[in-house]
Design a protein around this motif. Structure first.
Motif, short mmCIF file in Angstrom:
data_model
loop_
_atom_site.label_atom_id
_atom_site.label_comp_id
_atom_site.label_asym_id
_atom_site.label_seq_id
_atom_site.Cartn_x
_atom_site.Cartn_y
_atom_site.Cartn_z
N THR A 114 0.83 -1.21 0.00
CA THR A 114 0.00 0.00 0.00
C THR A 114 0.86 1.25 0.00
O THR A 114 0.54 2.23 -0.70
N PHE A 117 1.96 1.76 -3.47
CA PHE A 117 0.86 2.20 -4.33
C PHE A 117 0.56 3.68 -4.10
O PHE A 117 0.35 4.43 -5.05
N ARG A 121 0.83 5.98 -7.23
CA ARG A 121 -0.44 6.27 -7.87
C ARG A 121 -1.18 7.46 -7.26
O ARG A 121 -1.78 8.26 -8.00
N GLN A 138 -7.50 -1.36 -8.21
CA GLN A 138 -6.12 -1.54 -8.64
C GLN A 138 -5.23 -1.86 -7.45
O GLN A 138 -4.35 -2.73 -7.52
N LEU A 139 -5.45 -1.17 -6.33
CA LEU A 139 -4.68 -1.46 -5.12
C LEU A 139 -4.93 -2.89 -4.66
O LEU A 139 -3.98 -3.62 -4.31
N GLU A 142 -2.99 -5.35 -6.76
CA GLU A 142 -1.55 -5.37 -6.49
C GLU A 142 -1.24 -6.11 -5.19
O GLU A 142 -0.26 -6.85 -5.10
N THR A 161 -1.56 -6.95 -13.39
CA THR A 161 -2.65 -6.13 -12.89
C THR A 161 -3.66 -5.84 -13.98
O THR A 161 -4.88 -5.95 -13.78
#
Length: 442
Positions: A114, A117, A121, A138-139, A142, A161
């Motif tokens: 996280t 990410f 992002r 998306q998180l 991943e 992904t």
């Protein structure tokens, strides 16, 4: 004791409403009676229940039915197979990997994934309008990919992904909105599925004997070999890891979306959660061998209350395998029972102010399992429920530690789209607002 009520709906009406407005239908049937029989000329009955005791009995003793379409993505994994020797053996192999103690040791993976990410992002897009549901899905993708294989290169992570996101989206549309599937979508799905299968096969081929790698793929390969299933390990790895992908992506992305939607709609709750996160050193937690019990209790309560209001398993179907009686109702062989999680979680007979978002209900004594089962119940209860709770709790905390997701919450309420999970419709829009220097954070 419950009474059996003959519903105002017949089979045709039920089938129409389960596709078009299932949540409204469940609440309407709940008002007619907590145990409703759908009118039909068939011998076996279709029963919709919001009676907790009867629902618990059906979930404990009934068998699960999944649509054949799921086999196209995951094969004969636990997400599809519902009984028999293969189901028992594989569930037995996977259960220790998702037990509470094992899950507590995965906290570092969730925090690190996280953090990465957020920096890749969210921070670069700070202040810009984003699709909240797409971003948090998306998180979730991943995190689940890193759970399976922690040592993924960035390019490989991006390719996987994209493939997993598209494959789950196809499955969702095929199941719940099939008229919108174009012919070309089938070929795209086959290509995306192959990307995932090739990844699993490639990683499995690299494993040494004995297995020394990290991640769920290595753990499952070891368990299969120790159980004498090495000859079938390639197929088993594909089926079970694809099941993990499908089960973990849509539900977790949707749960995270509801968490931040609920926090935005309740600023005082968000401030309390933020204060708890600021008081915790998440980076220090990441380096510990396991997550201490009682960590971030209010954040965990926010997760649980979001699951109560928007359970991923919003309705659960079971076919009764042997006669049983519960809550004064006798169920016969081949009766099909739809347990209405949505109605039970919002029943005024079971919850104080059930439509209100109150995380405090999950501080202290937990509600009885018969009235709160967001991941199902009985022998088919989701194996990954403990990891899902940990993932949602820590991912939310990491994001809160870096900034606020400023979500657009409609004043007249957010719409719902029941699919694989209970998704907000349309997707909420949001902006990531980083904390200012000196304003705190993780």
């Amino acid at each position: 004791m419950a009474d059996l009520t003959l519903s105002s709906l017949d089979t045709e009406g039920f089938n129409h409403q389960i596709r078009t407005s299932p949540l409204d239908m469940m609440m309407r049937l709940h008002e007619e009676g907590t145990v409703c029989v759908i009118r039909s000329e068939e011998k076996n009955r279709l029963i919709v229940t919001s009676e907790p005791e009867l629902a618990a009995a059906a979930l404990a003793h009934g068998s699960r039915n999944h649509r054949e379409l799921l086999r196209q993505l995951v094969g004969a994994g636990l997400f599809v197979v519902t009984s028999g020797e293969q189901w028992r053996r594989r569930r037995g192999l996977l259960r220790p990997m998702f037990a509470a103690r094992a899950v507590a040791e995965l906290h570092g993976l969730v925090i690190e994934a996280t953090e990465d990410f957020v920096k890749r992002r969210l921070v670069p897009a700070a202040g810009r309008d984003i699709d909240l549901a797409e971003t948090l899905q998306q998180l979730s993708i991943e995190i689940i990919l890193r759970l399976v294989e922690p040592d993924l290169a960035e390019a490989e992570l991006a390719e996987l992904t994209a493939a997993l996101h598209a494959a789950v989206g196809y499955l969702d549309t095929r199941l719940f909105d099939p008229d919108k599937v174009a012919e070309s979508d089938h070929d795209r799905f086959a290509a995306d599925r192959q990307v995932l299968v090739d990844f699993i096969d490639d990683r499995a081929a690299r494993l040494t004997c004995p297995v020394t790698g990290r991640g769920l793929l290595a753990d499952l390969a070891t368990a299969l070999r120790e159980d004498g299933q090495e000859a079938d390990s390639g197929q088993a790895l594909r089926e079970e890891l694809l099941s993990v992908f499908v089960a973990g992506v849509e539900t977790m992305g949707t749960l995270l979306t509801w968490i931040f939607h609920n926090l935005a709609a309740h600023p005082a709750t968000r401030e309390r959660a933020l204060a708890e996160v600021r008081a915790e050193d998440l980076r220090h937690l990441s380096g510990r061998p396991s997550l201490p019990a009682g960590t971030l209790p209010y954040t965990r309560a926010v997760v649980e209350e979001s699951l109560r209001l928007h359970p991923p398993a919003w309705a659960l179907f079971r076919r009764i395998d042997a006669p049983l009686e519960a809550a004064g109702i006798r169920l016969e062989v081949d009766d099909v029972v739809m347990s209405s999680t949505w109605a039970i979680h919002r029943s005024a007979a079971l919850w104080d102010a059930p439509e209100e978002f109150r995380p405090e209900r999950f501080l202290g004594e937990r509600p009885p399992s018969q009235q709160y089962f967001p991941f199902g119940a009985g022998p088919h209860q989701c194996l990954g429920r403990q990891f899902s709770l940990l993932e949602a709790q820590l991912a939310s905390a990491v994001i809160l530690g870096h900034g606020i997701l400023d979500v657009d919450v409609p004043p007249d309420g957010t719409g719902l789209r029941p699919t694989i999970a209970l998704a907000p419709h349309p997707h909420p829009r949001a902006r990531f607002l980083p904390h200012t220097a000196g304003g705190g954070g993780a």
